[in-house]
Design an enzyme around this catalytic site. Structure first.
Site, PDB file in Angstrom:
ATOM      1  N   CYS A   1      63.982  38.713  23.085  1.00 15.45           N
ATOM      2  CA  CYS A   1      63.717  37.354  22.594  1.00 15.45           C
ATOM      3  C   CYS A   1      63.467  37.391  21.089  1.00 15.45           C
ATOM      4  CB  CYS A   1      62.529  36.745  23.335  1.00 15.45           C
ATOM      5  SG  CYS A   1      62.288  35.002  22.925  1.00 15.45           S
TER       6      CYS A   1
ATOM      7  N   GLU B   1      61.706  16.122  32.608  1.00 13.77           N
ATOM      8  CA  GLU B   1      61.412  16.645  33.946  1.00 13.77           C
ATOM      9  C   GLU B   1      61.878  18.094  34.074  1.00 13.77           C
ATOM     10  OE1 GLU B   1      61.508  12.783  36.853  1.00 13.77           O
ATOM     11  OE2 GLU B   1      63.383  13.241  35.829  1.00 13.77           O
TER      12      GLU B   1
ATOM     13  N   THR C   1      51.748  15.329  36.661  1.00 14.84           N
ATOM     14  CA  THR C   1      52.749  14.461  37.291  1.00 14.84           C
ATOM     15  C   THR C   1      52.692  13.082  36.652  1.00 14.84           C
ATOM     16  OG1 THR C   1      53.566  13.526  39.380  1.00 14.84           O
ATOM     17  CG2 THR C   1      51.170  13.698  39.129  1.00 14.84           C
ATOM     18  N   TYR C   2      53.841  12.431  36.641  1.00 21.31           N
ATOM     19  CA  TYR C   2      53.941  11.047  36.183  1.00 21.31           C
ATOM     20  C   TYR C   2      54.359  10.160  37.355  1.00 21.31           C
ATOM     21  CZ  TYR C   2      54.059  13.748  31.881  1.00 21.31           C
ATOM     22  OH  TYR C   2      53.761  14.653  30.886  1.00 21.31           O
ATOM     23  N   ASN C   3      54.351  10.783  38.557  1.00 18.28           N
ATOM     24  CA  ASN C   3      54.743  10.088  39.795  1.00 18.28           C
ATOM     25  C   ASN C   3      56.137   9.480  39.696  1.00 18.28           C
ATOM     26  OD1 ASN C   3      52.244  10.543  41.278  1.00 18.28           O
ATOM     27  ND2 ASN C   3      51.331   9.164  39.769  1.00 18.28           N
ATOM     28  N   THR C   4      57.028  10.211  39.024  1.00 14.79           N
ATOM     29  CA  THR C   4      58.416   9.751  38.929  1.00 14.79           C
ATOM     30  C   THR C   4      59.354  10.896  39.308  1.00 14.79           C
ATOM     31  OG1 THR C   4      58.586  10.399  36.606  1.00 14.79           O
ATOM     32  CG2 THR C   4      57.909   8.141  37.056  1.00 14.79           C
TER      33      THR C   4
ATOM     34  N   THR D   1      55.065  13.971  43.891  1.00 15.49           N
ATOM     35  CA  THR D   1      55.908  15.160  43.680  1.00 15.49           C
ATOM     36  C   THR D   1      55.172  16.472  43.978  1.00 15.49           C
ATOM     37  OG1 THR D   1      55.292  15.272  41.338  1.00 15.49           O
ATOM     38  CG2 THR D   1      57.240  13.969  41.894  1.00 15.49           C
TER      39      THR D   1
END
EC number: 1.11.1.-
Length: 484
Positions: free
Chosen positions: A123, A455, A378-381, A390
């Site tokens: 790297c 995401e 989480t953004y619940n999407t 999720t």
């Protein structure tokens, strides 16, 4: 125009081999040109405007960088991570503590260990960053010529660096005892814990760099808009991971399912699994069987593509020994009794956290906050869907990484991994986690095609932290056994 240019190098039969899967003729060693991104944004995988928009909207990122950045600027890693500002704060705080705050190791040692860790995955992004920091903190420039110029005690970290990066399950209390034995080159336990935390952090961060396509701050290997990369003994049928596929080409898609129906199918599977879980719990015997099945199936995910040794480039290999040593599947074919790390026997919460915190004050709290943050973030999407739980998906991602490192959770149904993570995602996860330097944009693009880039960055954060925790569990367990 005559196409048979006299400048074309001569080749012989010895330069070629047959793919054992599809019988295609392959050149043994070849270098291909990869076009550079049209922008100089922070990522080759993510459109620059998406990251820039996140940074301009969130002034908090700039405040975090001012307070916790070790480089004093908004580097490409930080810009991409800023898509998740809550997590970024935990990350920057813990990294700043490892590199800058009071601790057992002198500052130049910390940066040199970061270089050694990043070199295991070639790297150069991280190596370049820490070469600069090493010199700024008073490091001896001669050490940058290679390991033969560094103190013996730093050289002695080579073995644990190699095992942690590629096969952490091989670490035993004997490795610890060799490092802490009495003598002028010995490590104290607090020093060793600090070193182990740094090694695990930078192995995992290399996974994030390659998995997110982080662009170099400067790229010496680029000319005329193209970058040369080595592709040794690699056949495209390895990507497809199906021995029956013939006539595969670099332009073929990973999947044939329309991306919209792919999303709907995943949502449906999550719903069905939730209902089945509420109706009936699997027995312990069934749970064990499903773990063993998943562990063995992970063998067939991108296993043949990387059977050969990876040889580091000379400027990187000076910082490591045995550059050909790499990941080998935890569950090798043909083994009947595969060793398993039962998470309940040595957990981060009950064992690792207290040990690391006792020997290297406060780092346990910072790491614990970071692990919890990414696991619960989480953004619940999900893509275009809102109000989605999720949890199941995040747990499957985290536990699949641990499964590849031989770590099993007794209370987890590994059948969910197979239901929720489709093949192209598993290919991506295994590559990013085990051979990050081989990650490609094609792999990144191949899964969850309806999902937002933020995401996918969240996926990479989960993979990074799952990997770091797995390495720490093996190392800290070995230290515990040494102490007892």
């Amino acid at each position: 125009m005559n196409r048979s240019s006299s400048s074309t190098p001569a080749t012989s039969a010895a330069d070629y081999l047959l793919c054992t899967n599809c019988r295609k003729v392959l050149r043994k060693e070849k270098r291909i040109r990869v076009s550079q991104p049209s922008t100089r944004g922070p990522s080759a995988f993510i459109p620059e405007k998406e990251v820039v928009q996140a940074n301009t909207v969130d002034e908090r990122t700039n405040l975090l960088v001012e307070e916790y950045s070790t480089s004093g600027r908004l580097d490409n890693i930080t810009q991409v991570m800023s898509l998740h500002a809550q997590y970024l704060e935990s990350f920057l705080r813990s990294q700043f503590y490892m590199l800058r705050m009071d601790g057992p190791l002198p500052l130049p040692y910390r940066h040199y260990i970061a270089i050694m860790a990043a070199a295991r995955h070639q790297c150069s992004y991280l190596i370049n960053m820490h070469v600069d920091e090493f010199l700024k903190t008073g490091g001896i420039a001669e050490w940058l010529n290679g390991l033969e110029y560094v103190p013996q005690r730093l050289k002695n970290l080579n073995e644990i660096n190699k095992l942690l990066a590629h096969r952490p399950w091989l670490i035993t209390k004997d490795h610890i005892q060799k490092l802490v034995k009495t003598g002028e080159n010995n490590w104290s336990l607090p020093e060793l814990v600090h070193a182990v935390v740094l090694l695990a952090h930078y192995h995992a961060l290399a996974s994030f760099v390659f998995g997110s396509g982080i662009n170099p701050e400067r790229d010496p290997d680029t000319s005329n808009g193209f970058r040369l990369i080595s592709v040794n003994n690699f056949c495209v049928c390895d990507l497809a991971n199906d021995n029956n596929i013939e006539n595969a080409s670099l332009s073929s898609n990973f999947g044939i399912v329309d991306s919209l129906s792919e999303l709907e199918a995943l949502m449906e599977r999550m719903k069905r699994l939730q209902e089945e879980r509420e109706d009936e719990e699997a027995s312990q015997e069934e749970m064990t069987t499903r773990f063993e099945k998943e562990k063995k199936e992970s063998l067939f995910v991108v296993s043949r593509a990387f059977d050969d040794d990876i040889v580091s480039t000379s400027d990187v290999s000076r910082y490591i020994e045995d550059p050909g040593f790499g990941y080998k599947d935890f569950a090798r074919r043909g083994e009947e009794h595969l060793p398993t790390f039962r998470a309940q026997d040595y957990t981060w919460e009950n064992h690792g956290f207290s040990l690391v915190n006792r020997l290297y004050s406060d780092i346990g709290h910072l790491l614990d906050e970071k692990f919890r943050m990414v696991y619960n973030l989480t953004y619940n999407t999900m893509a275009t869907h809102e109000d989605v739980d999720t949890t199941m998906l995040r747990r499957a991602l985290f536990n699949y990484v641990h499964c590849m490192f031989g770590i099993r959770y007794d209370d987890y149904d590994y059948g969910e991994v197979n239901q929720l993570l489709e093949r192209s995602l598993k290919v991506y996860i295994k590559t990013v986690t085990c051979y990050p330097e081989r990650t490609t944009k094609r792999m990144y693009d191949s899964y969850w095609r309806q999902f937002k880039h933020s995401e996918k960055v969240h996926v990479n954060l989960l993979l990074m932290e799952a990997r770091m925790q797995a390495e720490l569990l093996y190392a800290l367990r070995a230290i515990t056994r040494h102490l007892t």
